[in-house]
Every structure is written in C-alpha cells, then in structure tokens.
Enzyme design. Structure first.
Site, PDB file in Angstrom:
ATOM      1  N   LYS A 171     112.875  36.922  -9.360  1.00 24.02           N
ATOM      2  CA  LYS A 171     111.631  36.453  -9.964  1.00 24.02           C
ATOM      3  C   LYS A 171     110.464  37.222  -9.365  1.00 24.02           C
ATOM      4  CE  LYS A 171     109.519  34.847  -7.110  1.00 24.02           C
ATOM      5  NZ  LYS A 171     108.995  35.386  -5.824  1.00 24.02           N
ATOM      6  N   TYR A 226     107.129  29.485  -9.218  1.00 20.69           N
ATOM      7  CA  TYR A 226     107.895  28.287  -8.832  1.00 20.69           C
ATOM      8  C   TYR A 226     107.197  27.028  -9.324  1.00 20.69           C
ATOM      9  CZ  TYR A 226     110.758  31.015  -5.573  1.00 20.69           C
ATOM     10  OH  TYR A 226     111.622  31.916  -5.016  1.00 20.69           O
TER      11      TYR A 226
HETATM   12  P1  NAD Z   1     110.453  43.667   0.402  1.00 18.22           P
HETATM   13  O1  NAD Z   1     109.172  44.394   0.430  1.00 18.22           O
HETATM   14  O2  NAD Z   1     110.932  43.057   1.665  1.00 18.22           O
HETATM   15  O3  NAD Z   1     111.615  44.624  -0.135  1.00 18.22           O
HETATM   16  C1  NAD Z   1     111.428  45.476  -1.239  1.00 18.22           C
HETATM   17  C2  NAD Z   1     112.511  46.527  -1.239  1.00 18.22           C
HETATM   18  O4  NAD Z   1     112.276  47.428  -2.327  1.00 18.22           O
HETATM   19  C3  NAD Z   1     112.512  47.391   0.041  1.00 18.22           C
HETATM   20  O5  NAD Z   1     113.834  47.609   0.454  1.00 18.22           O
HETATM   21  C4  NAD Z   1     111.873  48.688  -0.411  1.00 18.22           C
HETATM   22  O6  NAD Z   1     112.337  49.809   0.322  1.00 18.22           O
HETATM   23  C5  NAD Z   1     112.344  48.767  -1.853  1.00 18.22           C
HETATM   24  N1  NAD Z   1     111.501  49.626  -2.690  1.00 18.22           N
HETATM   25  C6  NAD Z   1     111.976  50.522  -3.572  1.00 18.22           C
HETATM   26  N2  NAD Z   1     110.967  51.146  -4.187  1.00 18.22           N
HETATM   27  C7  NAD Z   1     109.829  50.650  -3.668  1.00 18.22           C
HETATM   28  C8  NAD Z   1     108.455  50.925  -3.895  1.00 18.22           C
HETATM   29  N3  NAD Z   1     108.046  51.830  -4.812  1.00 18.22           N
HETATM   30  N4  NAD Z   1     107.548  50.222  -3.185  1.00 18.22           N
HETATM   31  C9  NAD Z   1     107.925  49.301  -2.303  1.00 18.22           C
HETATM   32  N5  NAD Z   1     109.229  48.983  -2.041  1.00 18.22           N
HETATM   33  C10 NAD Z   1     110.159  49.676  -2.707  1.00 18.22           C
HETATM   34  O7  NAD Z   1     110.337  42.560  -0.745  1.00 18.22           O
HETATM   35  P2  NAD Z   1     111.218  41.256  -0.911  1.00 18.22           P
HETATM   36  O8  NAD Z   1     110.533  40.121  -0.271  1.00 18.22           O
HETATM   37  O9  NAD Z   1     112.617  41.527  -0.569  1.00 18.22           O
HETATM   38  O10 NAD Z   1     111.058  41.028  -2.506  1.00 18.22           O
HETATM   39  C11 NAD Z   1     111.814  41.746  -3.441  1.00 18.22           C
HETATM   40  C12 NAD Z   1     111.875  40.939  -4.749  1.00 18.22           C
HETATM   41  O11 NAD Z   1     112.542  39.717  -4.484  1.00 18.22           O
HETATM   42  C13 NAD Z   1     110.518  40.563  -5.324  1.00 18.22           C
HETATM   43  O12 NAD Z   1     110.555  40.651  -6.724  1.00 18.22           O
HETATM   44  C14 NAD Z   1     110.311  39.136  -4.895  1.00 18.22           C
HETATM   45  O13 NAD Z   1     109.507  38.394  -5.790  1.00 18.22           O
HETATM   46  C15 NAD Z   1     111.724  38.623  -4.876  1.00 18.22           C
HETATM   47  N6  NAD Z   1     111.914  37.530  -3.913  1.00 18.22           N
HETATM   48  C16 NAD Z   1     112.467  36.388  -4.331  1.00 18.22           C
HETATM   49  C17 NAD Z   1     112.646  35.343  -3.463  1.00 18.22           C
HETATM   50  C18 NAD Z   1     113.306  34.063  -3.917  1.00 18.22           C
HETATM   51  O14 NAD Z   1     113.239  33.080  -3.192  1.00 18.22           O
HETATM   52  N7  NAD Z   1     113.945  34.049  -5.064  1.00 18.22           N
HETATM   53  C19 NAD Z   1     112.220  35.463  -2.141  1.00 18.22           C
HETATM   54  C20 NAD Z   1     111.668  36.674  -1.734  1.00 18.22           C
HETATM   55  C21 NAD Z   1     111.504  37.700  -2.626  1.00 18.22           C
END
Ligand code: NAD
Length: 374
Positions: A145, A230
C-alpha cells in the site's frame, strides 16, 4: 526509518509466534480471510515461492521474518539494486544465487520456476510498473500500500494481472488481524446494531527530511498516501459501506520539510444513510486509533494499526486475541486464493477503491475543503 514508531510494541518480540500458538482458538470465532479451507486440506502441496522486490525497512524487518512463519509460502528470491545485500540475504535466508535479481534483469524472473509470487515493496511511485512487469512475467503479485499513485494506475495494474491470468492483492495486513476481523464482523449490525460514526486516526513523527516519503515524485503524497490509507480502509470496513463524498483540510507546521507533500490532513467521509467518519493522518503527530459508534454501543482499538500489540474493547469487554503475525497470515491467505482460485478480500479492486477516495481527498483540499463526491 520505521514508519510506525508510535507503537511501543514495534520492537517487541511478542508478535513472533510459534506456529502452534498462532491463531489458536481465534479462527473458530473469527475466521480470518480465506480460511474457508482448513490447513490440512492443503497438506502435501508444495509451498509457493515468493520473491521480495525492494529490500528496505518493511521487507527486512517485517516481511522476511514473517516468511519464516508462513505455512504455504517460502522466501525463494530477492530483487535488489544493492550488491552487498545479495550475500547478506542469501546467507540469512538460504536464497540460491540463481534466484537473486537486480533492477536490470528483473524481467528474466519469468523463467524462474522457484518463484510463483512477486511481492512489490518499493517506493509508491514504482508500484504500478513493478506490478505490471511481474504480471507480464507470469507471476502472481502482492503489492504494498498505497496500491499506486492514481486510480488510472490501479486500473492498469488490475488489467495487466487479469490479462496475464495472475492474482493481485494489496498488502492490507490488518484484514488478517483478529481485532480488525471483529470490527469487520460488527459492521453487519447483528450484535450492536448499525454503525453510525467512525473515528479513524493514524499518524507518526517522520524523521530524515531527505527520505523518499517526503518527495512527491516517489511518494505521490505525504501522510495520506502512507498511513492515511489505513484510516480510509478502517472507515470503509468498519461501516461495511462505500463513501459517497469527502471534505478534507490540510495543515502544516513545517512548510519547509513538508514542501512537497502533506503533513497533517483531517477529513470527513460521508457514507449512505447519514453515516459519517472523521479522520486525521499526520507525519508530525502520533495517533493510532479506530473508534466505532453503533446503535447499541461502541468499539475501540488503540493502538489500532500497529504490526502487533493491538488492544481494544467492545463496550465493556476487553479484547485480547493474543499474538498474530499479520503479514504471515496475509501472505498465506493470498496463497489460498491462488490455490482455491478465489478473489482476495484485499484485491487490486480494494486498493483502487481507496485510491478513488484519496483522489477525491486531494481534490477537496485543492478546492479549500469543499465537499467532493466520490
Ligand atoms: P524503505 O525506504 O525502507 O525501502 C525502500 C526500498 O526501495 C529500499 O530497499 C530502496 O533501496 C528501494 N528503492 C529502489 N528504488 C528506489 C528509489 N528510486 N528511491 C528510493 N528507494 C528505492 O521503505 P519501506 O518502509 O520498506 O516501504 C516500502 C513500501 O512498503 C512503501 O510503499 C510503503 O508504503 C510500504 N510499507 C507498508 C507497510 C505495511 O504495514 N503494509 C509498512 C511499511 C511500508
């Protein structure tokens, strides 16, 4: 960056369940999504292989550990642009070298028989592209999401999956929490009468000003896109209804940090029959609550939206469902929809419905809080 630091339970190990304890006793009272077929009926079937795309915070700290608890799915592949992560992940999770991909050879995953499902865990703006390419590779998809940046993108993702004959679901983990199943059940009105009013709030204080979550091109928006969805979800399943109109207001305490995206947003969703929900989401205040008022009582979850440690009550009854690994249940639930060829409760259409509300919300803000029909 932990997006849910407002939960003091975040760092707790309490949510890591032993399989034997997981869900015991709960499934009978509040069956979780897609548990229509009992586990043993799938006995003997080989667990499906899943590849995580994007090894950031959520994939590393929540999804990979959850995949050690899934019954019907196994972590068999990764897609990463960071070379160092390849060895770390293969050492930790025994991922074969041939199942490790990067963003250049991503499409060749099509030929990988160890991978049945691709889980897209990338910044929001990349969800549509990587979901569509996964479908074109013939893989089932779970996309995090918010599903995408627009209704049009959501529709393209749904169409691509339909065309490829693969299943699509969104990472709406809370549908797999017994606390939220109870709220979903109460919406039927059989116990406390019809829901009349919902209050749904989720916000946290965001740190690093340079992160992608604060860049419009990558995030599509601010708190609304991240945790506001959410609240929209909560209001929709707590009422069991689809909203007909929205009025939204935006507030900023730090116009520099939040120059590109929304910081704090409040909104009112109108549902049929005069039912209303009031929501707040924020990147600068901590709130985490779902409250529902019914004809004959009330239900309250606080914290409501965390990974674990949820708590709440229905009238004077305290809810205690023990521990659930939401993500493990969510992923196993998706595998069942593949095996049973059924539609996931958290399907692409479900993500699209939320995006329709998000688009109307931003339209209302742009029009100074005017009521916008959905
Ligand atoms: P994060 O920043 O920790 O991780 C993002 C990942 O994408 C990294 O590994 C990064 O290297 C990679 N990436 C690839 N191309 C990129 C770019 N151009 N710019 C930045 N990063 C790039 O983020 P996260 O917290 O893991 O979130 C990722 C996704 O998961 C989001 O869409 C977020 O909304 C979702 N999420 C959902 C939940 C949930 O509870 N369902 C919780 C956290 C995050």
């Amino acid at each position: 960056m932990n997006p849910y630091p407002n939960s003091r339970y975040e760092l707790s190990r309490r949510g890591f369940l032993t399989k034997s304890a997981q869900g015991l006793g709960l499934a009978a009272a509040y069956p979780l999504v897609s548990q229509s077929v009992s586990a043993h009926e799938h006995g003997g079937r080989k667990p499906l292989g899943i590849a995580l795309v994007g090894l950031g915070g959520y994939a590393t700290r929540q999804l990979a550990p959850a995949l050690q608890e899934t019954e019907y799915c196994k972590l068999t592949g990764i897609v990463t642009g960071t070379k160092e992560k390849e060895k770390i992940w293969s050492d930790k999770y025994g991922i074969k070298e041939e199942n490790i991909y990067n963003y250049d050879n991503y499409d060749s995953i099509a030929d990988d028989e160890d991978i049945d499902i691709i889980y897209v865990v990338l910044p929001n703006s990349m969800h549509a592209e990587y979901t569509i390419r996964a479908a074109q590779a013939g893989k089932h998809v779970i996309c995090e999401k918010p599903m995408a940046l627009s209704v049009a993108e959501c529709q393209q993702m749904i169409d691509a999956c339909q065309k490829a004959g693969v299943k699509l679901s969104i990472g709406y983990r809370l549908h797999f929490s017994p606390y939220h199943r109870r709220i979903i059940d109460l919406a039927k009105g059989e116990e406390l009468g019809a829901p009349r009013y919902v209050q749904s709030e989720f916000g946290f204080t965001i740190g690093n000003p340079d992160q992608w979550r604060l860049k419009k091109a990558l995030a599509g928006g601010g708190a609304v896109m991240d945790v506001g969805v959410y609240c929209i979800q909560g209001s929709r399943y707590a009422t069991g209804l689809e909203p007909v109109a929205i009025s939204a207001q935006e507030f900023k305490t730090d116009p520099m940090k939040f120059g590109e995206v929304d910081e704090t947003v409040t909104w009112q969703l109108e549902f049929p029959n005069g039912i209303v929900s009031n929501s707040t989401t924020s990147y600068s205040l901590r709130t985490n609550r779902l409250y529902v008022n019914y004809q004959k009582g009330r239900a309250e979850l606080e914290p409501a939206y965390s990974y674990r440690g949820l708590a709440g009550r229905i009238n004077n009854e305290t809810l205690d469902f023990g521990r659930t690994n939401q993500q493990a249940k969510q992923i196993d639930g998706f595998v069942k929809t593949i095996w049973e060829d059924t539609e996931s409760e958290v399907s692409g259409e479900e993500g699209l419905r939320d995006m329709r509300v998000v688009e109307a919300l931003y339209k209302s803000i742009a029009q100074g809080g005017k009521r916008v029909e959905i």
